[in-house]
Structures are given as C-alpha cells and as structure tokens.
Motif scaffolding. Sequence first.
Motif, short mmCIF file in Angstrom:
data_model
loop_
_atom_site.label_atom_id
_atom_site.label_comp_id
_atom_site.label_asym_id
_atom_site.label_seq_id
_atom_site.Cartn_x
_atom_site.Cartn_y
_atom_site.Cartn_z
N LEU A 111 0.83 -1.20 0.00
CA LEU A 111 0.00 0.00 0.00
C LEU A 111 0.87 1.26 0.00
O LEU A 111 1.73 1.43 0.85
N THR A 112 0.62 2.11 -0.97
CA THR A 112 1.32 3.38 -1.10
C THR A 112 0.50 4.30 -1.97
O THR A 112 -0.14 3.84 -2.92
N PRO A 113 0.49 5.60 -1.67
CA PRO A 113 -0.33 6.53 -2.46
C PRO A 113 0.04 6.58 -3.94
O PRO A 113 -0.79 6.96 -4.77
N VAL A 171 -9.54 -2.38 -2.36
CA VAL A 171 -10.77 -2.27 -1.59
C VAL A 171 -10.55 -2.94 -0.23
O VAL A 171 -10.18 -4.12 -0.16
N LEU A 172 -10.79 -2.19 0.83
CA LEU A 172 -10.59 -2.70 2.19
C LEU A 172 -11.84 -2.45 3.02
O LEU A 172 -12.48 -1.40 2.89
N CYS A 173 -12.18 -3.42 3.86
CA CYS A 173 -13.27 -3.23 4.81
C CYS A 173 -12.68 -3.06 6.21
O CYS A 173 -11.99 -3.95 6.71
N ALA A 185 -9.70 -6.75 -1.49
CA ALA A 185 -9.78 -7.18 -2.88
C ALA A 185 -9.27 -6.06 -3.78
O ALA A 185 -9.33 -4.88 -3.43
N ASN A 186 -8.78 -6.46 -4.93
CA ASN A 186 -8.47 -5.48 -5.96
C ASN A 186 -9.78 -4.90 -6.49
O ASN A 186 -10.79 -5.61 -6.57
N MET A 187 -9.75 -3.63 -6.84
CA MET A 187 -10.96 -2.98 -7.37
C MET A 187 -11.55 -3.78 -8.53
O MET A 187 -12.77 -3.88 -8.68
N ILE A 190 -11.07 2.80 0.09
CA ILE A 190 -10.28 2.56 -1.11
C ILE A 190 -8.87 3.10 -0.88
O ILE A 190 -8.70 4.27 -0.52
N SER A 191 -7.86 2.26 -1.06
CA SER A 191 -6.47 2.67 -0.95
C SER A 191 -5.76 2.38 -2.27
O SER A 191 -6.29 1.69 -3.14
N ARG A 192 -4.55 2.91 -2.40
CA ARG A 192 -3.74 2.66 -3.57
C ARG A 192 -2.63 1.68 -3.20
O ARG A 192 -2.16 1.64 -2.06
N GLY A 193 -2.21 0.88 -4.18
CA GLY A 193 -1.17 -0.09 -3.90
C GLY A 193 -0.41 -0.50 -5.15
O GLY A 193 -0.88 -0.31 -6.28
N ILE A 194 0.78 -1.05 -4.95
CA ILE A 194 1.60 -1.60 -6.02
C ILE A 194 1.56 -3.12 -5.91
O ILE A 194 1.82 -3.68 -4.85
N GLU A 195 1.23 -3.77 -7.01
CA GLU A 195 1.24 -5.23 -7.03
C GLU A 195 2.68 -5.73 -7.10
O GLU A 195 3.39 -5.46 -8.05
N VAL A 196 3.10 -6.47 -6.07
CA VAL A 196 4.47 -7.00 -6.04
C VAL A 196 4.52 -8.50 -6.26
O VAL A 196 5.60 -9.09 -6.38
#
Length: 577
Positions: free
Chosen positions: A214-216, A223-225, A232-234, A401-407
């Motif tokens: 997770l990073t801007p 998607v986080l609850c 989950a991914n959007m 909703i957060s932003r993230g990089i798939e690693v």
Amino acid sequence: MKLDKLVGDRFKERPSDCAIDSHALMVRGGYIKYVANGIFSQYPPMKRISQKIERIIREEMDSIDGQEVLFPVVLPGTLWDESGRYQSVGSELLRFSDRNGSPMVLGMTHEEAAVQLVREYANSYTKYPFMIYQIQTKFRDEARPRGGLIRVREFTMKDAYSFHTSQEDLERYYDKCYKAYERIFARAGVPEVISVQSDSGMMGGSISHEFMLLTPVGEDSIVLCKECGYRANMEAAENIVDNAKTGELEEIKLVHTPNIHTIEDICEFLHAPLESSCKAVVYQKNSDDAYVVVFIRGDLDINETKLTNFLGEDIHPAVITPECGLNAGYIGPYKLEGDFTVLFDRSLEGAQNLSCGGNVEEYHYTGLNIERDCGKVEYHDFAKIAEGGICPVCGKKAITISRGIEVGNIFQLGTKYTKSMNMTYLDADGKAAHPIMGCYGIGVGRLAASVCEVHHDDYGPIWPITIAPWEVHICCVRSDDPETHAFADQLYDELQKERIEVIYDDRKATAGVMFSDADLLGVPVRVIVSPRNMKEGCCEIVTRDKKISKKVPVGEAVEAVGAVLKELYDEVQKGCK
C-alpha cells in the motif's frame, strides 16, 4: 568495494521526468539508466539488490519443493497458438517473424513453455505433484510504462508453475505458496504487504490473489473493509447496492431537457440526486465493433474488467456515429431499438422513479421502473465498488479505497492450459486426465522499486538489511589525515575478513558530499571515521534510518558493527511467519 571505483554517478538534482520518488532516487543514486521507454540498464548497486531478492526467492521456492528451470525468452508463435493466446492476447504480446518467416513472440509469461517442458515427462500420476520455477527476463509491451521499475516493458520475474492431479492437492499447495510469499516479502523488508482477491485476467483460472504494497503512488485501487478485514483489488471486488423503495411509484413521463447531455446536468435540472438516475455507458467490441450498451445507476462507474470478463472479449469506449442508432447524451433503456448488446447493472434492480435518456434529442424520461417498463431483464455486477460502499462479506457500509503496487500474484489456473495443449497423464485406473495447474509470480525489479518507494526519506533510499547493496558503508572523512585513513583502511580489511559486505569511501571529498552519496546508496549501517573521532579513540556507527547512533572505541569497532548487523537481521526475522 571502493566507492571511487563504483560505476555510476550520483547527483543532487531531481530529474524532471521522474514522477515518483523511487524512480527519482534510483536515477539520482546511480541504480538504473534509461535505455528506451520502459527499458532500463542496471548499475552495480541495483544488480546487487536484485541478486539478493532473487536469493531470497530461490530459498523460499526451494523450501516448498520447487525445482528451478529456465525457459527461452523467445518462443515460437505456434506454442501460443496451442493455448489460443497468440490471437487472444492484445498488443502487450510482442510478435515478430524470424528470418524464415516463422511467427515468434517475446515471452511475457511462460505457461505455454511450462506445459511444453513437462507434458511428455509427466505422463503418469506417479510423477505428481511437482512445481517448477524460473527467474527470467520477460517482455510485455506496456502502453504506458511509468515509475521507473514500477511498470516497465522489459523486466526480470520469478514465475512458478505447479502441476496436480486434484483440486484439493492444488489448494493445499496454493496455501503453501501463499505462506512462502508472505515470508519472501517479510524477508525483503516489507512485511506490510497484504494479499487481496484479484481478477485472473488473461491468465485464466477461478481463484487468484495479488500481493499489494500500500502506497499513495500505487496504480492499483485496493478495496478494504475496516470492519471485517475484507480485501480485494478494485477489478475483482463485488459491488453491493441497497435500493430502498421511497415514495409512490410514478408513471413514466417524457420530459423536455434542452441542451442537457450529462448525467450530472440532468439530475441538476430535475433537482434529483445521482442515485435516482439511470445512465448509459457505451462500448464497442474489439472483434467486430458491435455496440454494447450498459445501464447503471448514475452515481456509479463501470468496472471494465468485470464487463470484459462477462463478454469474454476485449472492448473499447464507443464512437457513437449518427447512423448507429444511438442518440449520444439521450440513451435510455425504455423503447431502445437497435442491434445492440444491452446489459443492466444490478444497481438498478429494485430501483424506482429513475430518470433516463429518452432516445430522442433533448428528451429524458422520469419515473422509470426497469421491471415495469423494460420487461424481464437480467442484472449483473458491472460496477466499481465505491468509498463507503457495502462490504460484500460483512454487509456493513465500511469500504475504504487505498492505492497499492502489485508486487506478486498467485493463480489457480485449473486445466486451462493443459486441456488446450493436450497435456494428459494416466491416473491409477489407467484413465487419461488433464493435470491441474497453479501459477505464482513475483517481479524482482518492481519489488526493489516498491521497497524504495515505501522506505526512503528526502535524501535517499533506506534499504532493509536483507536486500541492501552493501551491509556497511565506511565514510573516511578527511582521508588526507594519515591516522584517520590508516584506521579506515584497517577497518575495511577486518570487516571484509568477517565476510561483511562493505562499500568504502576514502575519496578526498567534503563530508557533505560523502554523506550525500551515502544517503543515496542507502546502506543500512554507516561507520564514520574522522580526525575528531580519532582524537577520542573512537568511530561513529549510525544506521541509515537514524534509529541507532553511537560512538564505540576503535578496538571494538568490528565487534560493534557485527552486533548492529545482527540486530537489524533479527528485526527482519521477527516479521517472518
């Protein structure tokens, strides 16, 4: 390694074409060199980081009985024809012909090569299960490379492929690989990586997970609850709506709406909220340009991945022409006529008194009720889930909703490739069956850049000890002082004898230049040797993250450095499960 011999320059200015910090720091610090759009060369510091990440990956893959292999970078197009992907995959797959005119591809993923390698070998159930993996160069012709090594066209990736005789066996191994991935990311210094449900996309299969940092600056929406922990991914998150019935059901009416084209404008004109509108979003199929009209509640957006998966083919935003039969800005489901694929998002199910396009220039309907006015229709989930939405697991309005990089990613592929490529084995009863596959990937360069993105300050990267280019950085301030230089040389030799990785700066440079370069190299432990310290009979040990800063007697320097390194390694180990 002497710093004055290190290939690559470091500089203060931030490059103007670097939008994110990790890209800028890797260019400034002498890690990577631009070659072409989305293609980079690696200087020694980056190569050393990559090798350490690869070693961690190899150790964890070997620990779950993986066997390393190597597939070609260039593959015959006929191999991709067998799976059906030679035509179905878009322009990301680089196709070309060799001198004999034979179709070839640059491998962007290697499912076909994996099946081709083992389909003759694995002809009996006694050979199963097994997993093979490689760490190899790949090429994906990305339309929009960005962020340095975050999204490139040429990249190094670990991809693994497991083969099983039952779904239950695949699921057991999938769980083992899932846990191995958690250890890999913890050992690489980013235990904060989370896993999310994802869309399988062109890979196929029914179950898949992405590992997200997770990073801007991340390009994926996560998607986080906050109530139940759903993630989950959007692209894969189910959208839940609750259309509460309010007021009496109205009659459908045609209303004159001059010079109004957007859903926002019509809602303002009618003094109604977006939720009480039905908007049309129009696409065309890539295969034949046939029109697809999707109706959705006005406050929601189309998730194009969901729509593509439903249709089973790629789409693009429609070009609405006068002769196509659609009236741009006034499209609605009531009395819509024409040869279109018409779909309804389930956000409209149970909704009443909606506004929608009238399919006539400058007219809209009010009072629309889909069930009453459009007959029996099927509803499907085509919408993006939104901030504050309903969690599909716990049912609470707690979605963020957060932003993230798939690693990294893992997929349960099933028999998608073994069936299409006619890979079979004989089971215990002598019957032929198709093996079931799993697929597991990690991008090496992207992981390194992602670590840099979340672990840096204004001056440079803060590399975790496990993947840092060197463990210790000796700064010999005032190397023109004989006593200072002599001790720094001695310390350098002794640390190397202890098999500690050291970068040694004994240049005739100012302390400011020396420390600036040290910050850009981001080595976890810095030892400062200076005339002032020599007068006190000590040297200074400082960690890159500033958590440790102390002076130790020169006679205890090697032992003290070793103790700090052990502390840093132990801290990483605590994050491993």
